[in-house]
Write a protein that holds these residues in place. Structure first.
Motif, PDB file in Angstrom:
ATOM      1  N   HIS A 110       0.899  -1.277   0.061  1.00  0.00           N
ATOM      2  CA  HIS A 110       0.088  -0.101   0.032  1.00  0.00           C
ATOM      3  C   HIS A 110       0.818   1.345   0.041  1.00  0.00           C
ATOM      4  CE1 HIS A 110      -3.830  -1.919   0.673  1.00  0.00           C
ATOM      5  NE2 HIS A 110      -3.343  -2.815   1.571  1.00  0.00           N
ATOM      6  N   THR A 111       2.060   1.424   0.581  1.00  0.00           N
ATOM      7  CA  THR A 111       2.927   2.282   0.797  1.00  0.00           C
ATOM      8  C   THR A 111       4.551   2.015   0.172  1.00  0.00           C
ATOM      9  OG1 THR A 111       1.491   2.928   2.505  1.00  0.00           O
ATOM     10  CG2 THR A 111       4.044   4.035   2.431  1.00  0.00           C
ATOM     11  N   LEU A 112       4.861   2.975  -0.586  1.00  0.00           N
ATOM     12  CA  LEU A 112       6.224   2.688  -1.098  1.00  0.00           C
ATOM     13  C   LEU A 112       7.054   3.983  -0.978  1.00  0.00           C
ATOM     14  CD1 LEU A 112       8.345   1.213  -2.717  1.00  0.00           C
ATOM     15  CD2 LEU A 112       7.620   1.948  -4.811  1.00  0.00           C
ATOM     16  N   ARG A 113       8.028   3.815  -0.141  1.00  0.00           N
ATOM     17  CA  ARG A 113       8.848   5.347   0.155  1.00  0.00           C
ATOM     18  C   ARG A 113      10.081   5.024  -0.348  1.00  0.00           C
ATOM     19  NH1 ARG A 113       5.794   4.611   5.515  1.00  0.00           N
ATOM     20  NH2 ARG A 113       4.524   6.256   5.420  1.00  0.00           N
ATOM     21  N   LEU A 114      10.708   6.115  -1.127  1.00  0.00           N
ATOM     22  CA  LEU A 114      12.004   6.009  -1.833  1.00  0.00           C
ATOM     23  C   LEU A 114      12.499   7.248  -1.582  1.00  0.00           C
ATOM     24  CD1 LEU A 114      10.774   4.095  -5.032  1.00  0.00           C
ATOM     25  CD2 LEU A 114      12.107   3.306  -3.083  1.00  0.00           C
ATOM     26  N   GLY A 115      12.416   7.997  -0.565  1.00  0.00           N
ATOM     27  CA  GLY A 115      12.938   9.408  -0.526  1.00  0.00           C
ATOM     28  C   GLY A 115      14.242   9.604  -0.025  1.00  0.00           C
ATOM     29  N   ASN A 116      14.930  10.771  -0.516  1.00  0.00           N
ATOM     30  CA  ASN A 116      16.231  11.017  -0.501  1.00  0.00           C
ATOM     31  C   ASN A 116      17.212  10.123  -0.868  1.00  0.00           C
ATOM     32  OD1 ASN A 116      18.330  12.777   0.362  1.00  0.00           O
ATOM     33  ND2 ASN A 116      18.310  12.002   2.612  1.00  0.00           N
ATOM     34  N   ASN A 117      17.223   9.619  -2.100  1.00  0.00           N
ATOM     35  CA  ASN A 117      18.140   8.582  -2.620  1.00  0.00           C
ATOM     36  C   ASN A 117      19.133   9.046  -3.714  1.00  0.00           C
ATOM     37  OD1 ASN A 117      17.895   6.117  -0.838  1.00  0.00           O
ATOM     38  ND2 ASN A 117      15.724   5.856  -1.822  1.00  0.00           N
ATOM     39  N   GLY A 118      18.860  10.262  -4.145  1.00  0.00           N
ATOM     40  CA  GLY A 118      19.618  10.734  -5.262  1.00  0.00           C
ATOM     41  C   GLY A 118      19.155  10.252  -6.443  1.00  0.00           C
ATOM     42  N   LEU A 119      17.859   9.886  -6.589  1.00  0.00           N
ATOM     43  CA  LEU A 119      17.424   9.484  -7.698  1.00  0.00           C
ATOM     44  C   LEU A 119      17.214  10.627  -8.828  1.00  0.00           C
ATOM     45  CD1 LEU A 119      14.631   7.075  -5.863  1.00  0.00           C
ATOM     46  CD2 LEU A 119      16.873   6.535  -6.773  1.00  0.00           C
ATOM     47  N   THR A 120      17.214  10.012 -10.029  1.00  0.00           N
ATOM     48  CA  THR A 120      16.909  10.836 -11.261  1.00  0.00           C
ATOM     49  C   THR A 120      15.740  10.487 -11.906  1.00  0.00           C
ATOM     50  OG1 THR A 120      17.940   9.598 -12.794  1.00  0.00           O
ATOM     51  CG2 THR A 120      19.468  11.026 -11.690  1.00  0.00           C
ATOM     52  N   SER A 121      15.425  11.030 -13.153  1.00  0.00           N
ATOM     53  CA  SER A 121      14.351  10.812 -14.071  1.00  0.00           C
ATOM     54  C   SER A 121      13.961   9.571 -14.351  1.00  0.00           C
ATOM     55  CB  SER A 121      14.037  11.925 -15.199  1.00  0.00           C
ATOM     56  OG  SER A 121      13.851  12.979 -14.625  1.00  0.00           O
ATOM     57  N   ASP A 122      15.427   8.667 -14.498  1.00  0.00           N
ATOM     58  CA  ASP A 122      15.370   7.499 -14.925  1.00  0.00           C
ATOM     59  C   ASP A 122      14.634   6.354 -14.344  1.00  0.00           C
ATOM     60  OD1 ASP A 122      16.995   8.130 -16.940  1.00  0.00           O
ATOM     61  OD2 ASP A 122      18.820   7.595 -16.152  1.00  0.00           O
TER      62      ASP A 122
END
Length: 137
Positions: A38-50
């Motif tokens: 129900h919840t996916l957290r991916l904050g503050n990981n240096g991710l880009t548009s890819d």
């Protein structure tokens, strides 16, 4: 045997552990068949548009995902938001989308607005058709 059901996955703050765009796309591929999340957290990981390729695909097909947090990933720009917008068009479950401290730019903002408007119109049409069918019963 014990059956474990994962309803929340928090992978925020993992940039120092090499959790990158490729890892997100692989993860999203695996989560497409998971119906309990129900919840996916991916904050503050240096991710880009890819990473938004996988996230957009996940939004298209995941039946129960209600909250996605991808905050503090400042390199996610217009191209990423366009991919997310495509996924949002067919998603009727998502209630919270947190992309604070990202940079959608004008093009990304327009794409997001357009997909949310399409989603609203589709939902409104479904409600009207259901109401009409119920009245005919």
């Amino acid at each position: 045997a014990v059956n474990w059901t994962i309803t929340e996955l928090n992978l925020s703050n993992q940039a120092d552990r090499k959790f990158d765009d490729e890892a997100v796309n692989v993860l999203c591929g695996g989560l497409q068949k998971n119906e309990s999340l129900h919840t996916l957290r991916l904050g503050n990981n240096g991710l880009t548009s890819d990473c938004c390729r996988g996230l957009g695909e996940l939004l298209k097909c995941h039946p129960n995902l209600g909250k996605m947090e991808v905050y503090l990933n400042k390199q996610i720009g217009a191209a990423g938001f366009k991919l997310l917008a495509e996924g949002l068009e067919s998603n009727s479950r998502l209630r919270i989308l947190n992309f604070s401290d990202t940079s959608p730019g004008k093009e990304g903002g327009v794409a997001l607005k357009s997909s949310l408007w399409k989603q609203y119109k589709n939902t409104k049409k479904l409600i009207e058709e259901t109401t009409k069918a119920l009245k005919e019963c």
